[in-house]
Structure formats: structure tokens, C-alpha cells
Design an enzyme around this catalytic site. Structure first.
Site, mmCIF file in Angstrom:
data_model
loop_
_atom_site.group_PDB
_atom_site.id
_atom_site.type_symbol
_atom_site.label_atom_id
_atom_site.label_comp_id
_atom_site.label_asym_id
_atom_site.label_seq_id
_atom_site.Cartn_x
_atom_site.Cartn_y
_atom_site.Cartn_z
ATOM 1 N N ASP A 129 -3.423 40.268 12.513
ATOM 2 C CA ASP A 129 -2.330 39.315 12.234
ATOM 3 C C ASP A 129 -1.063 39.640 13.013
ATOM 4 O O ASP A 129 -0.697 40.788 13.223
ATOM 5 C CB ASP A 129 -2.006 39.264 10.742
ATOM 6 C CG ASP A 129 -0.969 38.180 10.445
ATOM 7 O OD1 ASP A 129 -1.158 37.053 10.930
ATOM 8 O OD2 ASP A 129 0.033 38.468 9.771
ATOM 9 N N ASP B 167 2.958 34.813 3.382
ATOM 10 C CA ASP B 167 3.316 35.343 4.709
ATOM 11 C C ASP B 167 4.763 35.834 4.706
ATOM 12 O O ASP B 167 5.508 35.635 5.678
ATOM 13 C CB ASP B 167 3.067 34.327 5.824
ATOM 14 C CG ASP B 167 3.050 34.984 7.212
ATOM 15 O OD1 ASP B 167 3.104 36.234 7.286
ATOM 16 O OD2 ASP B 167 2.983 34.247 8.215
ATOM 17 N N GLY C 211 9.208 34.573 11.560
ATOM 18 C CA GLY C 211 8.928 34.970 10.177
ATOM 19 C C GLY C 211 10.050 34.669 9.215
ATOM 20 O O GLY C 211 11.229 34.676 9.568
HETATM 21 ZN ZN LIG Z 1 0.068 35.530 11.314
HETATM 22 ZN ZN LIG Z 2 1.622 37.332 8.782
#
Ligand SMILES: [Zn+2]
Ligand SMILES: [Zn+2]
Length: 426
Positions: free
Chosen positions: A154, A306, A325
Site C-alpha cells: 500500500d 485509510d 492522505g
Molecule cells: Zn493506498
Molecule cells: Zn493507505
């Protein structure tokens, strides 16, 4: 030290794994669910008044970044799990892209050691390839022995079909889940948001939806070849969902998750504010509609946050240069209630399933409030009005697009192994 017994009384128990939804009390003893039923009594037990609240199995987050080891200014296992508890989560799976990468058993053990006194359970995920660099395999078997629940690279996809085949053959032999950050590198090519009219207007480099769905299609074919279990992380495109649906129809062991930011925000919401920069980027309106349908009809298995904390300094740069993010633990349930329950799209039991038995099944686990099960419980309200303030977050980071968002309903108390890990202050 043995915890005292705890009686959660007066609430509405919603336990999708057993198809139960109704008024009931829950008695916890010795870290296990002792009894679930009407009007329980227990002398000497602590009591939690859940009147007007929902009592659900403990929420599981399949996807978060706790940043430890290596980026402790952004988050630690301790701060991240406190924020997770405040979001109603009792167990979180942390991604391996730490520094060093969790690609060997000593890093896995380090994380689990840090997690021993954490607010919630931490289930580490190991890197699929060494350093997640996309070349040699990581120490998958040793990490499994140390306690990982899945492998992934990831942050990026598993680099090639050949490597993915190798990872999947190995994972299959160990009965280990492979989680994929589905992204075709050649189509992604330095993009920072979804390609479309908004990216053109803002002059930001766009990524087409196909960057994701092409990779999902590749991955499903390698599942058919190897028989390994595949979980598609943070799915953001209708085309990817269609690939997953077709795979499920064929009986292939393929599952997927969607994040709250992808089912609530769209590319049109993006400004030059880096709190709207995440990967995969916010999708088109049509994609979001498809994701909501998938969440309702069962094609999507889990809601995962996430949660990706970043320091203010690292995010306070030009959009192009900012890291991808957003944080997500504390807003996940409020956003799900808004988009699924209060919108009239889904029943409450389906929303609870997406946080409990849904993610548990992905991991090959159970999650239910049945007698004898571990006493992880999430207590929440569907009605309480409250406002999320990033400044008050228990995460070390503040990179959220939901600062100041008003919610109807949210977590009230989080119980891990029979102990109250977090409780909303009155
Ligand atoms: Zn990811
Ligand atoms: Zn992630």
C-alpha cells in the site's frame, strides 16, 4: 488485573452477523460476552447506561497508517489508536509503509510491542515485497508467525503481474490475504487529482479512473490463476466495482473497501487546499453514486478509513508537492450515518455490517455479540448532534477535509476487551 464485569443496559443491540436488531442488555465478564438478553442483572458489575443508543459489535478498520516506526511527529501507535477509539474502532489494521517498512518479523514485533498498551487492538499488515520496492518478496512467512493479518505494498500497487503472481502463490499457501492499492503506474504518472473538468479548471494534473480499474482487472485475473484471496483497498471507481462484482459472480475470493471520503466528497470539491489531496483522488459524481450503490447492495464489503496522518508542515506546501492522505478515524461513522442511514439509502444493520462483520469476513474472522466472543463493543448514537473540530482530534495530525463538519450521530463509547477505551464526554 482482571477487569470488573460490565453491564451495558437499555440500548438497542444491532448485531448483523446474527441478524439481531432489538432492545437487549449485554453483560461482559472476564473479557468475553457473558450474556445478551432482556433485563439482565449482575450484582457488583459496573453499569453503562446505553438508553437511546445503539450497541454494536466492535468496529474494525481494515486500513490505516499509524506512522510508527519512523514518522512519530505525524502519528504514533499510541495517538493513532486513541483517535481510533474515539471513532468507535476497537481494532485497526495498520499499513506497512513505515520507516523502516514492515517487511520483516522484527518490525512486526516492534509494532505489536508498541500496541500492547494501546487503546485498541492493532493488527499489522506486512509488506508484500522487500521495502515495498516491488522486487523481491518480503519475509512473509516469518511476519505471519509474528502476527500480520495480510500483505500489501500500500502506497503503491504490487509492481508487476509477475511479482503479484509470486506474492499470491505464497500468500495462498499461508492462507494470507493480499490487499492491493490498485493503480496503474503508467496512467497515474504524477497525477494529483481525478482527471476531469475540475482538474482542467484548476490546472492540476489528472488521473483517469482507469488507472485504478485496469489494475483491479489485472489482479482479478491473477486471483483466478493462483486462488489467493484479494482485497481491493480504497476503491474509488465504478469500473473497479464492476470488476469486483464480476469476480464475485464467478465465485472468486475478491473483496473490497470504500473510504468515507470517497463516498461523501467528489472531485468538484477539490480546491488548492491540500486537505483534499489523497490517493486515490476524489472521484467523479457518477463514481461516488456507484460506490454508494455498492455499499448498499452488498458488493462493497467494508468501510475503511485509510486514516493517513501528515504533519502540518508537510501538508502546508503547494498542492503538487503535498503528500497524499487525510485523517479519518473520528469522522468515519458520522459520515456513514449521513450518507447511508439518514439519506434513507440503507438500514442501520447494513451500516453496522460495513464496520463489523463485513471487515471481519475479509480477514477470515468473526465479529458478533454472541456469548463467548471477545468483548469488543461499539456504542453509538444515530441522533446526537455534534461538530468535529480537527483541533480537538486525538490524532497528532490535522489533515482532514471535515474540520467543522456537523454530524447527526456518532460514537458514544468504545469498549475493548471489556474495558472502556474511550467515552464521549458529556
Ligand atoms: Zn493506498
Ligand atoms: Zn493507505
Amino acid at each position: 488485573m482482571e477487569n470488573r464485569a460490565l453491564l451495558i443496559h437499555g440500548g438497542r443491540v444491532v448485531d448483523p452477523a446474527r441478524g439481531f436488531d432489538g432492545p437487549a442488555d449485554v453483560l461482559i465478564e472476564g473479557g468475553r460476552i457473558a450474556r445478551v438478553g432482556p433485563h439482565l442483572t449482575a450484582s457488583g458489575a459496573d453499569r453503562f447506561d446505553a438508553s437511546g443508543m445503539i450497541v454494536a459489535p466492535g468496529f474494525i478498520d481494515l486500513h490505516c497508517h499509524l506512522r510508527e516506526p519512523g514518522n512519530e511527529p505525524a502519528e504514533t501507535v499510541e495517538s493513532g489508536t486513541r483517535a481510533a477509539a474515539a471513532g468507535g474502532f476497537t481494532a485497526v489494521c495498520c499499513m506497512p509503509n513505515t520507516q523502516p517498512v514492515n517487511d520483516n518479523a522484527s518490525v512486526t514485533r516492534f509494532i505489536l510491542d508498541r500496541a500492547a498498551n494501546a487503546a485498541v487492538r492493532v493488527w499489522p499488515i506486512g509488506a508484500a515485497s522487500k521495502g515495498s520496492a516491488g522486487e523481491g518478496l518480503s519475509e512473509i512467512a516469518a511476519m505471519k508467525d509474528a502476527g500480520i493479518v495480510a500483505v500489501t505494498d500500500d502506497g503503491k500497487p504490487i509492481a508487476s503481474a509477475k511479482l503479484l503472481r509470486h506474492v499470491m502463490e505464497y500468500a495462498r499457501s499461508l492462507d494470507l490475504l493480499v490487499i492491493e492499492h490498485s493503480e496503474d503506474a503508467s496512467l497515474f504518472a504524477g497525477g494529483v487529482m481525478r482527471e476531469g473538468p475540475t482538474s482542467v479548471r484548476l490546472g492540476l494534473r489528472g488521473v483517469p479512473a482507469e488507472a485504478e480499474s485496469i489494475c483491479v482487472a489485472r489482479d482479478v485475473q491473477i486471483v483466478a490463476l493462483t486462488g489467493a484471496r484479494l482485497h481491493v483497498a480504497h476503491m474509488s471507481a465504478k469500473g473497479s466495482l464492476e470488476e469486483v462484482r464480476r469476480a464475485k459472480e464467478r465465485g472468486l475470493p475478491v473483496t473490497c473497501e470504500v473510504t468515507p471520503h470517497h463516498f461523501t466528497l467528489i472531485d468538484e470539491d477539490v480546491t488548492y487546499d491540500t486537505r483534499f489531496k489523497m490517493n486515490p483522488p476524489l472521484a467523479s459524481r457518477a463514481d461516488r453514486e456507484a460506490l454508494l450503490e455498492g455499499l448498499v447492495d452488498g458488493s462493497v464489503d467494508a468501510i475503511a478509513t485509510d486514516h493517513a496522518p501528515h504533519t502540518q508542515a508537510s501538508k502546508e506546501v503547494e498542492f503538487d508537492r503535498a503528500p497524499f492522505g487525510v485523517t479519518g478515524f473520528e469522522t468515519a461513522l458520522g459520515l456513514a450515518l449521513e450518507a447511508l442511514l439518514h439519506s434513507g439509502r440503507a438500514k442501520l444493520s447494513r451500516v453496522v455490517e460495513l464496520f463489523t462483520s463485513g471487515p471481519a469476513r475479509v480477514l477470515g474472522k468473526k465479529r458478533t455479540l454472541a456469548e463467548g466472543e471477545p468483548s469488543d463493543v461499539t456504542i453509538f448514537s444515530t441522533e446526537l448532534p455534534w461538530t468535529f473540530l480537527a483541533a480537538a482530534s486525538l490524532s497528532k495530525s490535522r489533515n482532514t477535509p471535515f474540520d467543522g463538519r456537523k454530524f447527526r450521530g456518532g460514537p458514544m463509547a468504545t469498549i475493548v476487551a471489556g474495558k472502556i477505551a474511550w467515552q464521549r464526554s458529556a
